[in-house]
Design an enzyme around this catalytic site. Structure first.
Site, short mmCIF file in Angstrom:
data_model
loop_
_atom_site.label_atom_id
_atom_site.label_comp_id
_atom_site.label_asym_id
_atom_site.label_seq_id
_atom_site.Cartn_x
_atom_site.Cartn_y
_atom_site.Cartn_z
N LYS A 79 0.78 -1.24 0.00
CA LYS A 79 0.00 0.00 0.00
C LYS A 79 0.81 1.29 0.00
CE LYS A 79 -4.43 -0.56 -0.05
NZ LYS A 79 -5.58 0.32 -0.20
N ASP A 126 -7.59 0.17 7.10
CA ASP A 126 -7.66 -1.11 7.80
C ASP A 126 -6.31 -1.44 8.41
OD1 ASP A 126 -5.95 -2.99 5.99
OD2 ASP A 126 -7.12 -1.68 4.70
C1 LIG Z 1 -3.29 -6.28 1.71
C2 LIG Z 1 -4.35 -5.62 0.91
N1 LIG Z 1 -4.70 -6.17 -0.26
C3 LIG Z 1 -5.65 -5.62 -1.02
C4 LIG Z 1 -6.29 -4.46 -0.64
C5 LIG Z 1 -7.38 -3.91 -1.50
O1 LIG Z 1 -7.09 -2.66 -2.03
P1 LIG Z 1 -8.28 -1.69 -2.48
O2 LIG Z 1 -8.96 -1.21 -1.23
O3 LIG Z 1 -7.63 -0.64 -3.25
O4 LIG Z 1 -9.22 -2.52 -3.27
C6 LIG Z 1 -5.95 -3.85 0.58
C7 LIG Z 1 -6.59 -2.62 1.02
O5 LIG Z 1 -6.35 -2.10 2.08
C8 LIG Z 1 -4.95 -4.45 1.38
O6 LIG Z 1 -4.58 -3.92 2.55
#
Ligand SMILES: Cc1ncc(COP(=O)(O)O)c(C=O)c1O
Length: 400
Positions: A79, A126
């Site tokens: 992220k 999160d």
């Molecule tokens: C580890 C991880 N994978 C995938 C996502 C999904 O990303 P998005 O919210 O842009 O769909 C998040 C989002 O916080 C994440 O923390």
């Protein structure tokens, strides 16, 4: 032995071949510039792209590649790529500095500090996005405030505080935390660095998505031909849309099939694709799932536009699917590398395995076969150690 109840899915009947100007924001040229900025930080290294050859054989596909984002800037998740680029772009634009050759060090310079003063960035998360924003703010000499939804992991909260943020868990769900941040920013002059867009708040989320696309560029620099399928996990959908737009821009003639995986408690893309007119549907409430990163009930409107046009299918997945993926990554076929993949990182591998093992009729519709080259992105490592241990060592969520 197993039943269909672990997934619900739909083909996307709203795909469109037309060119939407939004894709041009993800041209190779633009993303090369984004990557150049990421590379200007000393801690930058390309994350590994592993070939899971033995698993591919087992699942009757030609190739499975998995990119391990747990090794991104030492932050255990992808992220930060978005947050740091958005903050850098915000600073450069505010001071009217051309971005082309800007480096991390330039933005830390005394001159920039004197002109800008100290800024406060605020975000809801999160865990992974907030940690990235806190890291970027601290690295660039600014402050950050981070709010997390109720039920967030204490370990993730502490990791954000360790980056210097004023971080708290609020008695709200993710989407309400986002609204709270926007409100506070307006009253106090903070800058919202949010990974989702809404009417009137579009630039920063776009920069965040462009930041994520560095992952796509790293992949195509290593893979001679594009994958036939990319499985992408979605919360608000910014990550999935960024990767999708990047591949569609680069390979307009032979784009990969995009398969979306969501947590069933927060399956806003699945619910939206089911509608007749593809109107955006919100999921509300607590969204209790182990896939904390995917527990977002309101799509990023611009990400939705991209995925509505280009995703082939979307799957709403039980936690069991994510747990399955975590165990497979951690306990690979002999000869394949082991990958530590957290709840939101692993759901796509769990889904691929589940389809090829138990749901061949669906796999056929997706045209998954012995000529398929499947790309997966493990977007996080063990960002919640306690949960990771429960799933992979203590065998929670075993019901297959
Ligand atoms: C580890 C991880 N994978 C995938 C996502 C999904 O990303 P998005 O919210 O842009 O769909 C998040 C989002 O916080 C994440 O923390």
């Amino acid at each position: 032995m197993q039943s269909k109840e672990y997934i619900q899915w739909t083909k996307n009947h709203h795909q469109s071949q037309g060119h939407d100007p939004i894709y041009s924001n993800f041209s190779r040229e633009i993303i090369e510039q984004v990557k150049k900025f990421h590379q200007s930080h000393l801690a930058y290294t390309k994350t590994p792209l592993y070939s899971l050859q033995q698993l591919a054989k087992k699942l009757n596909v030609e190739q499975i590649y998995a990119k391990d984002e747990s090794q991104r800037f030492g932050l255990n998740a992808f992220k930060v790529l978005g947050g740091v680029y958005a903050i850098a772009k915000y600073i450069a634009d505010t001071l009217a500095i051309p971005f082309e050759n800007i480096t991390f060090e330039d933005l830390k310079s005394e001159e920039v500090k004197n002109r800008l003063g100290q800024l406060t960035f605020i975000t809801a998360t999160d865990g992974n996005h907030g940690r990235g924003v806190a890291w970027a703010a601290r690295e660039l000499g600014h402050q950050s405030i981070v709010y997390m939804p109720k039920g967030s992991s204490q370990q993730r909260l502490e990791a954000i505080r360790a980056e210097g943020a004023d971080a708290h868990i609020l008695p709200l769900n993710y989407d309400d935390c986002v609204r709270e941040c926007a409100k506070l920013a307006e009253t106090n002059g903070y800058i919202v660095i949010q990974d989702t867009a809404w009417d009137g708040y579009e630039d920063i989320p776009l920069w965040i998505m462009q930041g994520y696309a560095t992952i796509g560029l790293e992949i195509v620099e290593e893979l001679p031909t594009p994958p036939t399928h990319i499985f992408l996990q979605a919360g608000v959908g910014s990550f999935a849309a960024a990767i999708t737009a990047f591949f569609y821009e680069l390979y307009p003639e032979n784009p990969p099939k995009i398969i979306i995986a969501e947590a069933d408690q927060a399956d806003c893309y699945y619910q939206s694709f089911l509608t007749r007119d593809a109107s955006i549907q919100f999921v509300t409430g607590d969204m209790a799932t182990i896939m904390a990163g995917l527990a977002c009930g309101e799509p990023n409107k611009d990400a939705y536009r991209i995925l509505r046009n280009k995703a082939f299918a979307t799957f709403s997945c039980d936690d069991v699917i994510s747990a399955l993926g975590m165990r497979i990554y951690g306990n690979p076929c002999s000869g394949d590398p082991a990958i530590v993949s957290g709840e939101s990182g692993a759901v796509t591998l769990g889904l691929l395995y589940y389809l090829q093992k138990f749901q061949l009729e669906i796999a056929k519709v997706l045209e998954l076969n012995e000529r398929s080259c499947v790309l997966l992105i493990s977007t996080e490592g063990d960002t919640d150690l306690e949960q990771y241990e429960k799933v992979t060592w203590l065998g929670h969520f075993p019901k297959l």
